[in-house]
Motif scaffolding. Structure first.
Motif, PDB file in Angstrom:
ATOM      1  N   GLU A  13      70.206  77.152  29.611  1.00 34.94           N
ATOM      2  CA  GLU A  13      70.413  76.268  28.459  1.00 34.94           C
ATOM      3  C   GLU A  13      69.697  74.939  28.696  1.00 34.94           C
ATOM      4  O   GLU A  13      70.282  73.981  29.205  1.00 34.94           O
ATOM      5  N   PRO A  14      68.447  74.853  28.304  1.00 35.29           N
ATOM      6  CA  PRO A  14      67.704  73.610  28.550  1.00 35.29           C
ATOM      7  C   PRO A  14      68.163  72.500  27.622  1.00 35.29           C
ATOM      8  O   PRO A  14      68.567  72.736  26.482  1.00 35.29           O
ATOM      9  N   ARG A  71      74.508  68.750  20.875  1.00 38.34           N
ATOM     10  CA  ARG A  71      74.670  70.183  21.040  1.00 38.34           C
ATOM     11  C   ARG A  71      75.899  70.458  21.876  1.00 38.34           C
ATOM     12  O   ARG A  71      76.453  69.554  22.504  1.00 38.34           O
ATOM     13  N   ALA A  72      76.295  71.692  21.878  1.00 35.00           N
ATOM     14  CA  ALA A  72      77.464  72.082  22.657  1.00 35.00           C
ATOM     15  C   ALA A  72      77.117  72.103  24.136  1.00 35.00           C
ATOM     16  O   ALA A  72      75.970  72.314  24.524  1.00 35.00           O
ATOM     17  N   GLY A  73      78.136  71.910  24.951  1.00 36.84           N
ATOM     18  CA  GLY A  73      77.960  72.060  26.384  1.00 36.84           C
ATOM     19  C   GLY A  73      77.771  70.765  27.135  1.00 36.84           C
ATOM     20  O   GLY A  73      77.826  70.748  28.369  1.00 36.84           O
ATOM     21  N   VAL A  76      82.021  65.507  28.033  1.00 34.94           N
ATOM     22  CA  VAL A  76      82.362  64.166  27.559  1.00 34.94           C
ATOM     23  C   VAL A  76      82.264  63.165  28.698  1.00 34.94           C
ATOM     24  O   VAL A  76      82.034  61.972  28.482  1.00 34.94           O
ATOM     25  N   ALA A  80      77.314  60.051  27.306  1.00 32.53           N
ATOM     26  CA  ALA A  80      76.020  59.985  26.634  1.00 32.53           C
ATOM     27  C   ALA A  80      76.214  59.969  25.123  1.00 32.53           C
ATOM     28  O   ALA A  80      77.057  60.679  24.594  1.00 32.53           O
ATOM     29  N   TYR A  81      75.395  59.164  24.451  1.00 34.46           N
ATOM     30  CA  TYR A  81      75.423  59.118  22.989  1.00 34.46           C
ATOM     31  C   TYR A  81      74.587  60.290  22.470  1.00 34.46           C
ATOM     32  O   TYR A  81      73.412  60.406  22.813  1.00 34.46           O
ATOM     33  N   ILE A 160      72.036  72.944  31.197  1.00 31.60           N
ATOM     34  CA  ILE A 160      73.493  72.873  31.174  1.00 31.60           C
ATOM     35  C   ILE A 160      74.008  74.051  31.971  1.00 31.60           C
ATOM     36  O   ILE A 160      73.813  75.210  31.607  1.00 31.60           O
TER      37      ILE A 160
END
Lengths: 582, 264
Positions: A13-14, A71-73, A76, A80-81, A160
């Protein structure tokens, strides 16, 4: 997991993470040493220089603002914004033997959104407005922090993984912020960064530095002293000893501290003639290199004249490279007027067959001499590596040459560099066979005027390698690799075996390539490479130390670096081929 | 016979807890919240999932004090890493000077990062507390919410795609010149779906659904599409477009609520 492990994993997952380092004052408003006084409720500063109410005690340190893709993954905990819309990287490109090459740059487009100011405004709790309802993230950040130019930005490309690791699974590219534009009509903001070597561009860096001193009074041709104006300029701009140029004359001098008086020790040096000079004539200190190793010259130019931070040059690596391939060759010259650092660096790189580029992944400036590769090279094949229909081969017939001329032994350091009459010696190397009707049937001459060479040995080495490189049409090969093969990067050598490069029998011919550009396409998924076919197709050798074992007992690394003498035109005892003298 | 009129009254068929539940009312927005630790405590209830509140190594609390007693019957949270810290989270309540009492059924030890919605019999109190205890390292909580749930009048079976099956992923494949499979890259962007419900009474739409639609214009919400049969299939959603209830028959309305959301 590591970045290397993730990039080969099916289903990787890049993603991109971008970090901007902006200045933030480390003091607390109105708390000593900050002497600012609160003018009203909620009127504290924002700990940024623009609206600082006590500049004397402004104490900045880098504050990192981190952004990610929406994006997902993304955990929190990364803080990061999720504002990244796109990342576009124009990579470094090595222009082989031509100097600094093309600068790497990056352009990141961010979306904007309302923001509560927590984590941004140190005094958000006291403000009298509701930040979420007033302004947007980027507009407020830029209004508070307009002094971003030249600050560091990092582009992190990685994957990720589970668990998520910014340290292990991401590769970092470092740039300096060049500009921030926007918001555009759709509210997006674009941050553009350039590589560190932008500092060496002509308009920013000159060597020697231009002096503002001039003669207080005229001096005769034989005078042994000269006084500088304005008062105090001596300590401000001039060394305690060296060479100055006044008009068309160079002269050596000494100057004690706290003095504007130059003692002129030798008049009319470096091929110039002693002459009289009048009051107000400019006095320019010259830059002299005498038998200097080229890594030292390049470092001096970049660090001391282009303000490139010294930490980006790994001196030991540069020295090793020069020791390996240029031992015994040194540079000598006198530069009498401010000259763009980029021009000087390009001259050195061209004439010493060196390449300098900013490696944004290692965050360092690399130096490589045009020389044979060593060690085992990655082997890229049609089946195992090369993405389908991506290989492109282009021959550049315009670059081919048959003769190299180099003028060296500069006569007068103040005369133009590109006039043949200003040089003592012309060295010519020609490939007569290439000029015959049986081969190319034409004559193509490449001329160089070298302020750096002082011996025919320098000229011989240079012309030999240049002609060897461009004797036949140089070929450029471009191709795409999956991320799993992206360990190869700009400045590396690889071997390629594909159906676009064949021998005379039509069989695939393994070919050594030098990678001059690497562009990340779909981030973390695929990479486009541009490479030059290497001129070094044989085995080359150096004289090794006495401690080397016999050839059969040597390591692969030793065999690649040193030579063992075998019978004439016969292989080594184990069947390996003989060495050729470089 | 007494007639009871209550905000808590929900009309529905037998098997009420098969009806979708939406959690959007958050009492944390209605009173004074004190976080321990205090730093960025507001990040835990700002409806944003990219910023969070990190507790101390031993845990933390968000204590809510209301001006008067208010009821709640759901507790939900998402965008967390509680599972990485062996953390337990629960909701507690206190009325006046009484003792803190656990809200039954809310104590959770998450095993992964999925959103969680817990339902309980309605409790009214003037003080509430989210309590997190840990295994020794500090977790981060992106969003927590509790209050009165909105339970749809009707179910959403036919054609409804449960969020866990509505993943929106992008893929890139790489094949070599020789036809070999070189690699595959994935971009997860969450889930999407549509909650379409018909035969809602017009009065219910105005009294209960409309306040939710107003909320969803700016803020996220929790969805538990089948509390009884699928209690672990919660999602944290953002509405896509603007849902527009329309008349479907005399005294009845229907609405289609498009959403994109987090399920992990």
């Amino acid at each position: 997991m590591t970045h290397a492990a993730e990039m080969i994993r099916s289903g990787r997952e890049p993603t991109w993470i971008v970090e901007l380092d902006l200045d933030l004052c480390q003091e607390v408003f109105s708390v000593p040493p900050c002497t600012a006084v609160l003018a009203g409720v909620g009127l504290e500063c924002f700990n940024a220089r623009k609206h600082c109410q006590d500049p004397t005690n402004y104490n900045p340190a880098a504050q990192t603002y981190r952004f990610c893709q929406p994006r997902a993954g993304i955990p929190v905990t990364l803080g990061a914004y999720p504002f990244i819309d796109s990342v576009s990287i124009a990579p470094t490109k090595i222009t082989v033997g031509r100097g600094l090459g093309a600068r790497a740059s990056v352009s990141v487009t961010f979306r904007d959104a309302p923001h509560h100011d927590r984590g941004i405004d140190p005094y958000v709790a006291t403000r009298t407005y509701t930040p979420m309802e007033q302004g947007t993230f980027w507009l407020k950040l830029l209004a508070r922090n307009p002094y971003y130019h030249g600050r560091i930005m990092r582009i992190k490309s990685g994957y990720i993984a589970d668990p998520f690791s910014l340290a292990n699974d991401f590769v970092t590219r470092t740039y300096v912020i060049d500009r921030i534009t926007g918001p555009s009509a759709d509210g997006s903001v674009t941050v553009q960064g350039k590589d560190i070597l932008k500092l060496a561009d002509d308009e920013r860096a000159q060597a020697p530095v231009a002096n503002t001193g001039y003669l207080l009074a005229g001096i005769a041709a034989g005078a042994g002293a000269a006084t500088l104006e304005p008062a105090g300029i001596g300590d401000l701009e001039y060394s305690n000893a060296g060479t100055v140029r006044i008009g068309e004359e160079c002269m050596t001098f000494t100057r004690p501290p706290l003095s504007d008086v130059l003692t002129l020790t030798v008049r009319g040096t470096d091929g110039t003639t002693a002459a009289a000079h009048v009051a107000d004539d400019a006095v320019q200190e010259c830059l002299r290199y005498t038998n200097a190793e080229i890594d030292d010259v390049l470092t001096d130019l970049l660090v001391n004249y282009a303000a490139v931070p010294a930490g980006y040059i790994i001196a030991a690596d540069w020295q090793q490279e020069v020791d390996d391939w240029f031992a015994g060759h040194a540079a000598t010259t006198l530069i009498t007027e401010p000259t763009g650092v980029r021009q000087l660096v390009n001259e050195i790189c061209e004439q010493y067959m060196a390449d300098i580029w900013w490696d944004e992944r290692d965050a360092e400036i690399k130096l490589k001499i045009l020389a044979p590769p060593s060690g085992t090279l990655p082997d890229l094949t049609d089946d195992g590596s090369l993405v389908g229909d991506s290989v492109n081969v282009t021959a550049d017939s315009k670059a081919r040459i048959t003769q190299v001329w180099v003028y060296f032994g500069m006569v007068n350091a103040t005369e133009p560099l590109d006039e043949a009459r200003n040089f003592q010696t012309l060295y010519v190397r020609a490939d007569a066979d290439a000029e015959t009707a049986d081969e190319y049937g034409d004559k193509r001459v490449l001329k160089f005027y070298s302020r750096w060479f002082t011996s025919s040995g320098d000229a011989l080495r240079f012309t030999s390698r240049m002609l060897s490189r461009l004797r036949d049409d140089p070929r450029t090969i471009s191709f795409v690799l999956d991320a799993k093969d992206s360990a190869s990067w700009t400045g590396d050598y690889v071997s390629i075996t594909c159906d676009k490069i064949l021998d005379r029998f039509g069989a695939k011919a393994p070919t050594i390539l030098f990678l001059i550009e690497t562009k990340e396409m779909a981030g973390g998924h695929a990479y486009q490479y541009t490479a030059l076919e290497s001129q070094f197709k044989n085995r080359y050798w150096r004289i090794g130390p006495n401690t080397l074992p016999d050839y059969d007992d040597a390591t692969d690394e030793q065999k690649a670096k040193y030579a063992w003498i075998s019978e004439n035109a016969a292989p080594q005892l184990n069947g390996d081929g003989p060495y050729l003298i470089l | 016979m007494a007639l009871v009129i209550s905000r808590a009254l929900r009309v529905g068929p037998v098997g009420t807890y098969e009806l979708p539940v939406i959690g959007y009312e958050n009492l944390l927005e209605s009173g004074v919240v004190v976080g321990v630790p205090v730093t960025d405590a507001a990040n835990a209830y700002d409806w944003l999932t990219y910023d969070g509140w990190t507790t101390n190594a031993a845990g933390g609390t968000l204590t809510l004090t209301l001006t008067g007693s208010q009821p709640a019957d759901y507790f939900a949270f998402c965008a967390h890493d509680l599972h990485d810290h062996a953390a337990t989270i629960k909701l507690e309540y206190k009325q006046g000077l009484g003792a803190w009492t656990d809200v039954p059924g809310t104590e959770t030890i998450p095993g992964d990062a999925r959103p969680i919605v817990k339902l309980f019999d309605q409790i009214a109190a003037d003080q509430w507390r989210v309590d997190i205890t840990t295994g020794g390292t500090a977790p981060t909580l992106g969003m927590v919410s509790f209050g009165l749930k909105l339970q749809m009048q009707r179910g959403a079976y036919i054609g409804f795609m449960p969020p866990r099956f509505g993943r929106v992923d992008k893929y890139l494949n790489a094949k070599s010149h020789g036809g070999e499979f070189l690699g595959r890259s994935l971009t997860r962007t969450g889930t999407q779906g549509t909650l379409a419900v018909d035969h809602l009474t017009a009065g219910w739409v105005r009294d209960y659904l409309e306040p939710f639609l107003v909320h969803s214009r700016a803020k996220g919400w929790f969805l538990l599409w089948n509390p009884d049969r699928r209690p672990n299939e919660a999602a944290y959603c953002l509405t896509t477009g603007m849902p527009q209830p329309s008349n479907t028959g005399p005294g009845y309305m229907g609405v289609s609520i498009g959403f994109e959301g987090k399920i992990e």
